[in-house]
Design a protein around this motif. Structure first.
Motif, mmCIF file in Angstrom:
data_model
loop_
_atom_site.group_PDB
_atom_site.id
_atom_site.type_symbol
_atom_site.label_atom_id
_atom_site.label_comp_id
_atom_site.label_asym_id
_atom_site.label_seq_id
_atom_site.Cartn_x
_atom_site.Cartn_y
_atom_site.Cartn_z
ATOM 1 N N GLY A 160 32.884 54.904 65.471
ATOM 2 C CA GLY A 160 34.037 54.217 66.033
ATOM 3 C C GLY A 160 34.405 54.694 67.421
ATOM 4 O O GLY A 160 33.694 55.519 68.025
ATOM 5 N N SER A 161 35.523 54.164 67.907
ATOM 6 C CA SER A 161 35.978 54.457 69.265
ATOM 7 C C SER A 161 37.457 54.814 69.277
ATOM 8 O O SER A 161 38.220 54.379 68.410
ATOM 9 C CB SER A 161 35.764 53.239 70.174
ATOM 10 N N LEU A 162 37.820 55.591 70.277
ATOM 11 C CA LEU A 162 39.218 55.893 70.565
ATOM 12 C C LEU A 162 39.386 55.972 72.064
ATOM 13 O O LEU A 162 38.435 56.319 72.783
ATOM 14 C CB LEU A 162 39.642 57.237 69.952
ATOM 15 N N ARG A 163 40.594 55.709 72.530
ATOM 16 C CA ARG A 163 40.913 55.926 73.940
ATOM 17 C C ARG A 163 42.101 56.872 74.034
ATOM 18 O O ARG A 163 43.190 56.552 73.525
ATOM 19 C CB ARG A 163 41.219 54.631 74.679
ATOM 20 N N LEU A 164 41.885 57.977 74.670
ATOM 21 C CA LEU A 164 42.952 58.939 74.909
ATOM 22 C C LEU A 164 43.608 58.656 76.253
ATOM 23 O O LEU A 164 42.948 58.227 77.195
ATOM 24 C CB LEU A 164 42.414 60.367 74.902
ATOM 25 N N SER A 165 44.902 58.913 76.304
ATOM 26 C CA SER A 165 45.653 58.783 77.547
ATOM 27 C C SER A 165 46.379 60.094 77.827
ATOM 28 O O SER A 165 46.700 60.845 76.907
ATOM 29 C CB SER A 165 46.674 57.653 77.453
ATOM 30 N N CYS A 166 46.643 60.318 79.097
ATOM 31 C CA CYS A 166 47.370 61.530 79.501
ATOM 32 C C CYS A 166 48.276 61.156 80.672
ATOM 33 O O CYS A 166 47.773 60.750 81.726
ATOM 34 C CB CYS A 166 46.389 62.613 79.907
ATOM 35 N N ILE A 167 49.564 61.274 80.471
ATOM 36 C CA ILE A 167 50.524 60.971 81.526
ATOM 37 C C ILE A 167 51.038 62.278 82.110
ATOM 38 O O ILE A 167 51.414 63.196 81.370
ATOM 39 C CB ILE A 167 51.692 60.138 80.976
ATOM 40 N N LEU B 254 40.456 58.763 78.596
ATOM 41 C CA LEU B 254 39.130 59.116 78.100
ATOM 42 C C LEU B 254 38.757 58.098 77.041
ATOM 43 O O LEU B 254 39.337 58.080 75.955
ATOM 44 C CB LEU B 254 39.102 60.531 77.523
ATOM 45 N N GLN B 255 37.811 57.241 77.377
ATOM 46 C CA GLN B 255 37.289 56.279 76.419
ATOM 47 C C GLN B 255 36.149 56.945 75.661
ATOM 48 O O GLN B 255 35.175 57.388 76.276
ATOM 49 C CB GLN B 255 36.787 55.025 77.130
ATOM 50 N N MET B 256 36.278 57.008 74.351
ATOM 51 C CA MET B 256 35.287 57.689 73.528
ATOM 52 C C MET B 256 34.647 56.686 72.581
ATOM 53 O O MET B 256 35.341 56.092 71.736
ATOM 54 C CB MET B 256 35.950 58.817 72.732
ATOM 55 N N ASN B 257 33.356 56.496 72.716
ATOM 56 C CA ASN B 257 32.598 55.563 71.884
ATOM 57 C C ASN B 257 31.561 56.318 71.067
ATOM 58 O O ASN B 257 31.215 57.460 71.376
ATOM 59 C CB ASN B 257 31.920 54.515 72.752
ATOM 60 N N SER B 258 31.054 55.656 70.047
ATOM 61 C CA SER B 258 30.004 56.231 69.204
ATOM 62 C C SER B 258 30.380 57.635 68.738
ATOM 63 O O SER B 258 29.577 58.573 68.819
ATOM 64 C CB SER B 258 28.672 56.263 69.959
ATOM 65 N N LEU B 259 31.572 57.753 68.247
ATOM 66 C CA LEU B 259 32.070 59.068 67.836
ATOM 67 C C LEU B 259 31.315 59.596 66.626
ATOM 68 O O LEU B 259 30.897 58.830 65.745
ATOM 69 C CB LEU B 259 33.564 58.994 67.546
ATOM 70 N N THR B 260 31.138 60.896 66.595
ATOM 71 C CA THR B 260 30.485 61.579 65.473
ATOM 72 C C THR B 260 31.434 62.663 64.952
ATOM 73 O O THR B 260 32.374 63.067 65.657
ATOM 74 C CB THR B 260 29.169 62.223 65.911
ATOM 75 N N PRO B 261 31.197 63.157 63.749
ATOM 76 C CA PRO B 261 32.048 64.236 63.225
ATOM 77 C C PRO B 261 32.080 65.467 64.138
ATOM 78 O O PRO B 261 33.073 66.211 64.145
ATOM 79 C CB PRO B 261 31.404 64.554 61.878
ATOM 80 N N GLN C 227 45.044 65.365 68.527
ATOM 81 C CA GLN C 227 43.980 65.627 67.561
ATOM 82 C C GLN C 227 43.096 64.390 67.378
ATOM 83 O O GLN C 227 43.609 63.285 67.163
ATOM 84 C CB GLN C 227 44.575 66.033 66.215
ATOM 85 N N VAL C 228 41.809 64.616 67.430
ATOM 86 C CA VAL C 228 40.822 63.578 67.122
ATOM 87 C C VAL C 228 40.016 64.056 65.919
ATOM 88 O O VAL C 228 39.447 65.154 65.945
ATOM 89 C CB VAL C 228 39.890 63.321 68.323
ATOM 90 N N THR C 229 39.993 63.228 64.890
ATOM 91 C CA THR C 229 39.238 63.543 63.682
ATOM 92 C C THR C 229 38.297 62.395 63.382
ATOM 93 O O THR C 229 38.733 61.246 63.267
ATOM 94 C CB THR C 229 40.177 63.787 62.497
ATOM 95 N N VAL C 230 37.016 62.723 63.269
ATOM 96 C CA VAL C 230 36.003 61.712 63.003
ATOM 97 C C VAL C 230 35.425 61.974 61.616
ATOM 98 O O VAL C 230 34.865 63.051 61.363
ATOM 99 C CB VAL C 230 34.895 61.732 64.061
ATOM 100 N N SER C 231 35.552 61.003 60.741
ATOM 101 C CA SER C 231 35.048 61.160 59.376
ATOM 102 C C SER C 231 33.638 60.599 59.269
ATOM 103 O O SER C 231 33.275 59.641 59.959
ATOM 104 C CB SER C 231 35.968 60.446 58.401
ATOM 105 N N SER C 232 32.867 61.208 58.381
ATOM 106 C CA SER C 232 31.466 60.770 58.213
ATOM 107 C C SER C 232 31.354 59.652 57.183
ATOM 108 O O SER C 232 32.285 59.344 56.481
ATOM 109 C CB SER C 232 30.610 61.963 57.801
#
Length: 125
Positions: free
Chosen positions: A16-23, A81-88, A120-125
Motif C-alpha cells: 500500500g501507500s501513504l503520504r506523510l506531511s510536515c508543516i 513524503l509519498q510512500m509507495n509499495s510499502l513493506t513491513p 507512526q507508520v505501521t505496515v502489516s504483512s
C-alpha cells in the motif's frame, strides 16, 4: 518558536501507500533543507530522504529509492513524503527535520536543528 508537526501516518497493508506531511512554522521555510528520518524499535535512526531548500535536488536512502518521493511546497511551509509499495520493513516512527545545510552526510541527521515529534507508520504483512 519553531514548530515542526508531522501527520499522515497510520496502518497500511504491505504494497500500500501513504503520504506523510510536515508543516513548519517559526522559521523561513525556504531557507532550510528538509529531511525525513525514521526509527524502528531497537534500531538506529535512519535518514530516509532530504530535499534542497528550492526543491531542486533530493537524496534518498537506498532502501527507499524508487518507492518514496520527497517534495515540498514552500508557499505552504509544508514537506511531503509519498510512500509507495510499502513493506513491513518500512514500519517505524517517521520524523521531519529542518537544516541550514544540504547534502554531505545528511543521513546522520547531525546537521538538522529542528525536529518534529514523529508520526507512526505501521505496515502489516
Amino acid at each position: 518558536q519553531v514548530q515542526v508537526a508531522e501527520s499522515g501516518g497510520g496502518l497500511v497493508q504491505a504494497g500500500g501507500s501513504l503520504r506523510l506531511s510536515c508543516i513548519v512554522s517559526g522559521l523561513t521555510f525556504d531557507d532550510y533543507a528538509m529531511g525525513w528520518f525514521r526509527q524502528a524499535p531497537g534500531k538506529e535512526r535512519e535518514g530516509v530522504s532530504c530535499i534542497k531548500w528550492n526543491g531542486g535536488r533530493m537524496y534518498y536512502a537506498d532502501s527507499v529509492q524508487g518507492r518514496f518521493t520527497i517534495s515540498r511546497d514552500n508557499a505552504k511551509n509544508t514537506l511531503y513524503l509519498q510512500m509507495n509499495s510499502l513493506t513491513p520493513e518500512d514500519t517505524a516512527m517517521y520524523y521531519c527535520a529542518a537544516s541550514r545545510v544540504f547534502g554531505g552526510a545528511w543521513y546522520t541527521g547531525e546537521n538538522f536543528s529542528y525536529w518534529g515529534q514523529g508520526t507512526q507508520v505501521t505496515v502489516s504483512s
